[in-house]
Scaffold this active site. Structure first.
Site, mmCIF file in Angstrom:
data_model
loop_
_atom_site.group_PDB
_atom_site.id
_atom_site.type_symbol
_atom_site.label_atom_id
_atom_site.label_comp_id
_atom_site.label_asym_id
_atom_site.label_seq_id
_atom_site.Cartn_x
_atom_site.Cartn_y
_atom_site.Cartn_z
ATOM 1 N N ARG A 81 0.857 -1.186 0.000
ATOM 2 C CA ARG A 81 0.000 0.000 0.000
ATOM 3 C C ARG A 81 0.896 1.240 0.000
ATOM 4 O O ARG A 81 1.412 1.647 1.035
ATOM 5 C CB ARG A 81 -0.910 0.002 1.223
ATOM 6 C CG ARG A 81 -1.768 1.268 1.382
ATOM 7 C CD ARG A 81 -2.831 1.352 0.330
ATOM 8 N NE ARG A 81 -3.789 0.255 0.424
ATOM 9 C CZ ARG A 81 -4.715 -0.008 -0.497
ATOM 10 N NH1 ARG A 81 -4.787 0.745 -1.592
ATOM 11 N NH2 ARG A 81 -5.534 -1.034 -0.346
ATOM 12 N N GLN A 106 -7.818 -8.566 -8.477
ATOM 13 C CA GLN A 106 -7.833 -7.153 -8.841
ATOM 14 C C GLN A 106 -6.415 -6.659 -9.106
ATOM 15 O O GLN A 106 -5.490 -6.971 -8.364
ATOM 16 C CB GLN A 106 -8.464 -6.345 -7.709
ATOM 17 C CG GLN A 106 -8.396 -4.835 -7.939
ATOM 18 C CD GLN A 106 -9.308 -4.053 -7.024
ATOM 19 O OE1 GLN A 106 -10.499 -4.229 -7.043
ATOM 20 N NE2 GLN A 106 -8.717 -3.166 -6.218
ATOM 21 N N ARG A 111 2.041 -7.015 -9.294
ATOM 22 C CA ARG A 111 2.350 -6.351 -8.028
ATOM 23 C C ARG A 111 2.486 -7.331 -6.863
ATOM 24 O O ARG A 111 2.920 -6.942 -5.777
ATOM 25 C CB ARG A 111 1.290 -5.305 -7.698
ATOM 26 C CG ARG A 111 -0.089 -5.881 -7.446
ATOM 27 C CD ARG A 111 -1.117 -4.824 -7.155
ATOM 28 N NE ARG A 111 -2.378 -5.427 -6.739
ATOM 29 C CZ ARG A 111 -3.215 -4.890 -5.876
ATOM 30 N NH1 ARG A 111 -2.926 -3.724 -5.312
ATOM 31 N NH2 ARG A 111 -4.342 -5.496 -5.555
ATOM 32 N N HIS A 189 0.800 2.687 -10.323
ATOM 33 C CA HIS A 189 -0.119 3.189 -9.279
ATOM 34 C C HIS A 189 0.648 4.078 -8.291
ATOM 35 O O HIS A 189 0.832 3.741 -7.118
ATOM 36 C CB HIS A 189 -0.743 1.997 -8.556
ATOM 37 C CG HIS A 189 -1.994 2.288 -7.802
ATOM 38 N ND1 HIS A 189 -2.145 3.395 -7.000
ATOM 39 C CD2 HIS A 189 -3.152 1.610 -7.731
ATOM 40 C CE1 HIS A 189 -3.347 3.373 -6.453
ATOM 41 N NE2 HIS A 189 -3.983 2.297 -6.889
ATOM 42 N N ASP A 234 -11.883 9.222 -7.568
ATOM 43 C CA ASP A 234 -11.426 8.041 -8.294
ATOM 44 C C ASP A 234 -11.838 8.215 -9.751
ATOM 45 O O ASP A 234 -12.928 7.833 -10.158
ATOM 46 C CB ASP A 234 -12.037 6.773 -7.699
ATOM 47 C CG ASP A 234 -11.378 5.512 -8.222
ATOM 48 O OD1 ASP A 234 -10.525 5.611 -9.131
ATOM 49 O OD2 ASP A 234 -11.704 4.410 -7.727
ATOM 50 N N GLU A 294 -1.687 8.345 -11.541
ATOM 51 C CA GLU A 294 -1.282 7.026 -12.022
ATOM 52 C C GLU A 294 -1.348 6.974 -13.536
ATOM 53 O O GLU A 294 -2.434 7.044 -14.115
ATOM 54 C CB GLU A 294 -2.192 5.959 -11.417
ATOM 55 C CG GLU A 294 -2.449 6.142 -9.920
ATOM 56 C CD GLU A 294 -3.641 5.347 -9.428
ATOM 57 O OE1 GLU A 294 -3.953 4.297 -10.037
ATOM 58 O OE2 GLU A 294 -4.278 5.766 -8.452
#
Length: 320
Positions: A81, A106, A111, A189, A234, A294
């Site tokens: 995170r 997801q 990652r 990200h 978002d 991003e």
């Protein structure tokens, strides 16, 4: 004393070699990371789990430019995170059915897979080592058995992280190494560290259409010159004509995010409720000190035929 016509000249002392960037691999197993430091003090840290950049310091090493949650897992147990996670081959929740990525988690598998460190290269001038490039690789053969079952396609990813005094460049090279074509999405990200979200303006998106995930994925057009953050944001900005998105703080330039062969940018901040709902987001008020800008290709899909290559990424400039 005999006067010699041809006396030997004094030997010249060779100039000392310019100091080079220092690159170290620290930790073991899932905790392994690569740390590169320039002689002038700037540094970058890349966790091999996910090839996630977890720290980037500029200004002689005094200024941290990336936000990392205090509860971020850096032990390989889950995606990190914060920092710069690599999203591939799907962005967000995968299509429910009928697509090759439908069985993936997801944001895909890049990652939360362990990458290989492929080595370093440097760029030097007469006075200093001005940059260092770190290369990382992820290949079909390096995936877990479960991931290979979920996405049984042959590919190669090379991720190059280049640290310079005032910038960080992150570029991904995607290769189709199989006989079948495949589709993918890709995103970096990036969590940028800021001082006060209420004083942030994001410029360079005027007139661009975006999908607002907070408003049921409805489509809108950016009508204000600056994007400001006053609640959960978002948004997926697609087909952006200009290459640079700028982050301004308290009226002063802070970051320039320059896209390379990528057409989309996501702007994200979880705000109060969503931040509190994430178990690995800390401190609770941390959303006030970060904003995600991003870069990626996430509106639709990129397609690679057998042997084809795609390359794209970003250069982030720290302005102080």
């Amino acid at each position: 004393m005999v006067d010699r016509a041809n006396r030997p000249s004094a030997l010249s002392t060779p100039a000392a070699a310019a100091p080079g960037a220092q690159v170290d691999i620290v930790g073991t197993g899932a905790n392994s990371k690569v740390i590169a430091t320039l002689p002038s003090g700037e540094s970058v840290e890349v966790l091999l789990y996910g090839a996630t950049v977890t720290s980037w310091k500029s200004n002689g090493g005094k200024t941290e430019n990336l936000w990392l949650s205090e509860k971020a897992a850096v032990d390989g147990s889950k995606p990190v995170r914060g920092g710069i996670p690599v999203v591939f081959p799907v962005f967000g929740p995968p299509p429910k059915s009928g697509h090759p990525t439908s069985s993936l988690p997801q944001h895909g598998f890049a990652r939360n897979s362990r990458w290989e460190f492929l080595g370093k290269s440097t760029s030097e001038d007469a006075l200093d080592s001005t940059s260092v490039k770190l290369d990382f690789g992820l290949y079909s053969s390096g995936l877990t058995e479960d991931t290979r079952k979920a996405w049984p396609l042959d590919f190669g990813l090379q991720y190059s992280v280049t640290l310079a005094k005032d910038s960080l460049q992150t570029i991904v090279n995607v290769r189709n190494e199989g006989d079948k074509s495949f589709e993918f999405q890709f995103l970096l990200h990036t969590y940028l560290r800021i001082k006060d979200i209420s004083k942030i303006a994001i410029n360079g998106l005027l007139g661009v259409e975006y999908i607002d995930k907070v408003l049921n994925a409805s489509t809108h057009q950016q009508k204000d010159e600056s994007v400001t953050i006053t609640g959960e944001v978002d948004r997926v900005y697609a087909s952006i004509p200009q290459d640079t998105t700028s982050v301004v703080e308290a009226g002063k330039p802070r970051f320039d995010v320059v896209r390379d062969n990528l057409s989309d940018t996501v702007v994200w901040n979880p705000w109060t409720e969503k931040a509190a709902a994430m178990g690995d987001f800390a401190p609770n008020e941390g959303f006030k000190e970060m904003v995600c800008v991003e870069v990626g290709t996430v509106k639709g899909w990129q397609k690679l035929e057998k042997g084809e290559v795609f390359e794209g990424g970003q250069t982030i400039k720290s302005i102080l």
